[in-house]
Write an enzyme that holds these catalytic residues in place. Structure first.
Site, PDB file in Angstrom:
ATOM      1  N   SER A   1       0.859  -1.189   0.000  1.00 23.98           N
ATOM      2  CA  SER A   1       0.000   0.000   0.000  1.00 23.98           C
ATOM      3  C   SER A   1       0.892   1.233   0.000  1.00 23.98           C
ATOM      4  O   SER A   1       2.057   1.153   0.427  1.00 23.98           O
ATOM      5  CB  SER A   1      -0.845   0.021   1.281  1.00 23.98           C
ATOM      6  OG  SER A   1      -1.544   1.246   1.407  1.00 23.98           O
TER       7      SER A   1
ATOM      8  N   TYR B   1      -2.346  -0.612  10.526  1.00 28.03           N
ATOM      9  CA  TYR B   1      -2.410  -0.942   9.087  1.00 28.03           C
ATOM     10  C   TYR B   1      -1.102  -0.505   8.415  1.00 28.03           C
ATOM     11  O   TYR B   1      -0.462  -1.294   7.718  1.00 28.03           O
ATOM     12  CB  TYR B   1      -3.614  -0.257   8.429  1.00 28.03           C
ATOM     13  CG  TYR B   1      -3.710  -0.531   6.947  1.00 28.03           C
ATOM     14  CD1 TYR B   1      -4.103  -1.775   6.467  1.00 28.03           C
ATOM     15  CD2 TYR B   1      -3.377   0.452   6.002  1.00 28.03           C
ATOM     16  CE1 TYR B   1      -4.184  -2.042   5.102  1.00 28.03           C
ATOM     17  CE2 TYR B   1      -3.453   0.196   4.645  1.00 28.03           C
ATOM     18  CZ  TYR B   1      -3.861  -1.054   4.195  1.00 28.03           C
ATOM     19  OH  TYR B   1      -3.929  -1.304   2.843  1.00 28.03           O
TER      20      TYR B   1
HETATM   21  P1  NAP Z   1     -11.349  -5.986  -0.607  1.00 31.65           P
HETATM   22  O1  NAP Z   1     -12.218  -5.758  -1.791  1.00 31.65           O
HETATM   23  O2  NAP Z   1     -11.921  -5.849   0.751  1.00 31.65           O
HETATM   24  O3  NAP Z   1     -10.656  -7.413  -0.781  1.00 31.65           O
HETATM   25  C1  NAP Z   1      -9.935  -8.015   0.259  1.00 31.65           C
HETATM   26  C2  NAP Z   1      -9.797  -9.500  -0.005  1.00 31.65           C
HETATM   27  O4  NAP Z   1      -8.991 -10.081   1.041  1.00 31.65           O
HETATM   28  C3  NAP Z   1     -11.141 -10.235   0.021  1.00 31.65           C
HETATM   29  O5  NAP Z   1     -11.114 -11.244  -0.943  1.00 31.65           O
HETATM   30  C4  NAP Z   1     -11.158 -10.829   1.423  1.00 31.65           C
HETATM   31  O6  NAP Z   1     -11.966 -11.994   1.554  1.00 31.65           O
HETATM   32  C5  NAP Z   1      -9.683 -11.207   1.577  1.00 31.65           C
HETATM   33  N1  NAP Z   1      -9.327 -11.473   2.967  1.00 31.65           N
HETATM   34  C6  NAP Z   1      -9.436 -10.642   4.038  1.00 31.65           C
HETATM   35  N2  NAP Z   1      -9.027 -11.265   5.163  1.00 31.65           N
HETATM   36  C7  NAP Z   1      -8.639 -12.517   4.783  1.00 31.65           C
HETATM   37  C8  NAP Z   1      -8.126 -13.647   5.488  1.00 31.65           C
HETATM   38  N3  NAP Z   1      -7.934 -13.639   6.818  1.00 31.65           N
HETATM   39  N4  NAP Z   1      -7.839 -14.776   4.775  1.00 31.65           N
HETATM   40  C9  NAP Z   1      -8.045 -14.804   3.447  1.00 31.65           C
HETATM   41  N5  NAP Z   1      -8.551 -13.801   2.728  1.00 31.65           N
HETATM   42  C10 NAP Z   1      -8.842 -12.657   3.401  1.00 31.65           C
HETATM   43  O7  NAP Z   1     -10.145  -4.927  -0.610  1.00 31.65           O
HETATM   44  P2  NAP Z   1      -8.905  -4.708  -1.611  1.00 31.65           P
HETATM   45  O8  NAP Z   1      -8.668  -3.257  -1.632  1.00 31.65           O
HETATM   46  O9  NAP Z   1      -9.094  -5.418  -2.896  1.00 31.65           O
HETATM   47  O10 NAP Z   1      -7.737  -5.373  -0.771  1.00 31.65           O
HETATM   48  C11 NAP Z   1      -6.745  -6.180  -1.346  1.00 31.65           C
HETATM   49  C12 NAP Z   1      -5.384  -5.727  -0.846  1.00 31.65           C
HETATM   50  O11 NAP Z   1      -5.111  -4.420  -1.332  1.00 31.65           O
HETATM   51  C13 NAP Z   1      -5.277  -5.653   0.681  1.00 31.65           C
HETATM   52  O12 NAP Z   1      -4.045  -6.207   1.094  1.00 31.65           O
HETATM   53  C14 NAP Z   1      -5.329  -4.159   0.947  1.00 31.65           C
HETATM   54  O13 NAP Z   1      -4.709  -3.808   2.154  1.00 31.65           O
HETATM   55  C15 NAP Z   1      -4.598  -3.644  -0.272  1.00 31.65           C
HETATM   56  N6  NAP Z   1      -4.775  -2.221  -0.596  1.00 31.65           N
HETATM   57  C16 NAP Z   1      -5.992  -1.696  -0.903  1.00 31.65           C
HETATM   58  C17 NAP Z   1      -6.096  -0.355  -1.228  1.00 31.65           C
HETATM   59  C18 NAP Z   1      -7.393   0.276  -1.639  1.00 31.65           C
HETATM   60  O14 NAP Z   1      -7.502   1.517  -1.667  1.00 31.65           O
HETATM   61  N7  NAP Z   1      -8.387  -0.468  -1.990  1.00 31.65           N
HETATM   62  C19 NAP Z   1      -4.956   0.466  -1.234  1.00 31.65           C
HETATM   63  C20 NAP Z   1      -3.745  -0.094  -0.899  1.00 31.65           C
HETATM   64  C21 NAP Z   1      -3.661  -1.425  -0.593  1.00 31.65           C
HETATM   65  P3  NAP Z   1     -13.510 -11.923   2.106  1.00 31.65           P
HETATM   66  O15 NAP Z   1     -14.357 -11.548   0.924  1.00 31.65           O
HETATM   67  O16 NAP Z   1     -13.778 -13.294   2.601  1.00 31.65           O
HETATM   68  O17 NAP Z   1     -13.564 -10.873   3.176  1.00 31.65           O
END
Ligand code: NAP
Length: 279
Positions: A137, A150
């Site tokens: 991130s 975080y």
């Molecule tokens: P998201 O739509 O909430 O997706 C998160 C994914 O991680 C979902 O598939 C969720 O599964 C899974 N997950 C959460 N806890 C888990 C666990 N204990 N074991 C296995 N799977 C788990 O959000 P996203 O933004 O795509 O997040 C993906 C990554 O990008 C994360 O690492 C996040 O920190 C990073 N990120 C996001 C942003 C942003 O602005 N969106 C920016 C920087 C970094 P469930 O559906 O079962 O909950």
């Protein structure tokens, strides 16, 4: 079409994981995608009947990780690329957050990612080939109040990724920290864990930040499909970088941070140098 790869992605139920998996399948790759719920498994496998392989996995469970990786290597084939994507944001003032909430954040975002890497590295090392992408991130390079654990978890993964890239380079295994800015996923919506407010002293600083993040959710600058294209593009590179920033918001904030860091080190340079022992 580029050469077809076998790509293992954690957390393909929504957001980046889902977008990367979908675009990778469209591009002809095989994708092993992990989810936590059976309905998400069906949904994922329906994207492509022959090349989408869903597996149930909570990345907090190290024993399951080892089993799933061993099983997919023998049934689906050698994993060329691991994308450590599963993760979530815990939002809370540190003084108000419980140790359990903070530990959970590191269990998923850090130890889950490490366990995945430890499961695939021996196989990639034997093959002298592989690419690991850790979705970190901009919060792994800059900080904001109210999401200290975080940011801590993402700083940890950035450091681990960069150090590991040096350990694995001799074996032709690349490790990239992919650092997105704010993207339109479920991150700030249904996935975010928000610690309830307790201490009035923090109201002035933190209440506007929490409100702004809630209001912005779903309208962030970044497009996850474009991020997926950028990541697939990277997979075609002969020498992928140790760091890739995604989004102009992240780029500007990280550059500004580095500029301030340089200014501070220059201001305090004499004091810094004053601790060297005489020879
Ligand atoms: P998201 O739509 O909430 O997706 C998160 C994914 O991680 C979902 O598939 C969720 O599964 C899974 N997950 C959460 N806890 C888990 C666990 N204990 N074991 C296995 N799977 C788990 O959000 P996203 O933004 O795509 O997040 C993906 C990554 O990008 C994360 O690492 C996040 O920190 C990073 N990120 C996001 C942003 C942003 O602005 N969106 C920016 C920087 C970094 P469930 O559906 O079962 O909950």
């Amino acid at each position: 079409m580029s050469i077809s790869k076998t790509i293992f992605i954690t957390g393909v139920s929504s957001g980046f994981g889902r977008a990367i998996a979908y675009q990778a399948l469209q591009a002809g790759h095989k994708v092993i995608g992990t989810v936590r719920k059976p309905e998400d498994l069906k949904d994922f496998e329906a994207i492509n009947k022959s090349r989408a392989f869903g597996r149930i996995l909570d990345v907090r469970n190290t024993d399951d990780i080892k089993k799933v990786v061993a099983e997919v290597e023998s049934t689906v084939g050698p994993v060329d690329v691991l994308i450590n994507n599963a993760g979530y944001g815990h939002e809370g003032i540190m003084e108000e957050s419980s140790m359990e909430e903070i530990r959970h954040q590191f269990d998923v975002n850090v130890f889950g990612g490490i366990a995945m890497m430890k499961a695939v590295i021996p196989l990639m090392r034997q093959r002298r080939k592989g690419h690991i992408l850790n979705i970190t991130s901009m919060g792994g390079y800059i900080t904001m109040p109210g999401i200290s654990d975080y940011c801590g978890s993402k700083f940890a993964m950035v450091g681990i990724s960069e150090s590991l890239s040096k350990e694995l380079h001799p074996f032709n295994i690349y490790v990239t920290s992919v650092a997105p800015g704010s993207f339109r996923t479920d991150w700030a919506g249904r996935s975010m864990v928000r610690t309830p407010r307790k201490i009035a002293d923090y109201d002035e600083l933190f209440d506007p930040i929490r409100r702004a993040r809630e209001e912005k959710s779903g309208n962030q600058l970044g497009d996850p499909i474009k991020a997926a294209h950028a990541i697939l593009n990277l997979l075609g590179s002969d020498s992928p970088p140790a760091h890739l920033i995604l989004g102009s918001d992240a780029l500007e904030l990280i550059r500004e941070h580095l500029h301030r860091f340089n200014q501070d080190t220059t201001t305090w340079e004499a004091l810094t140098r004053s601790t060297d022992g005489g020879l």
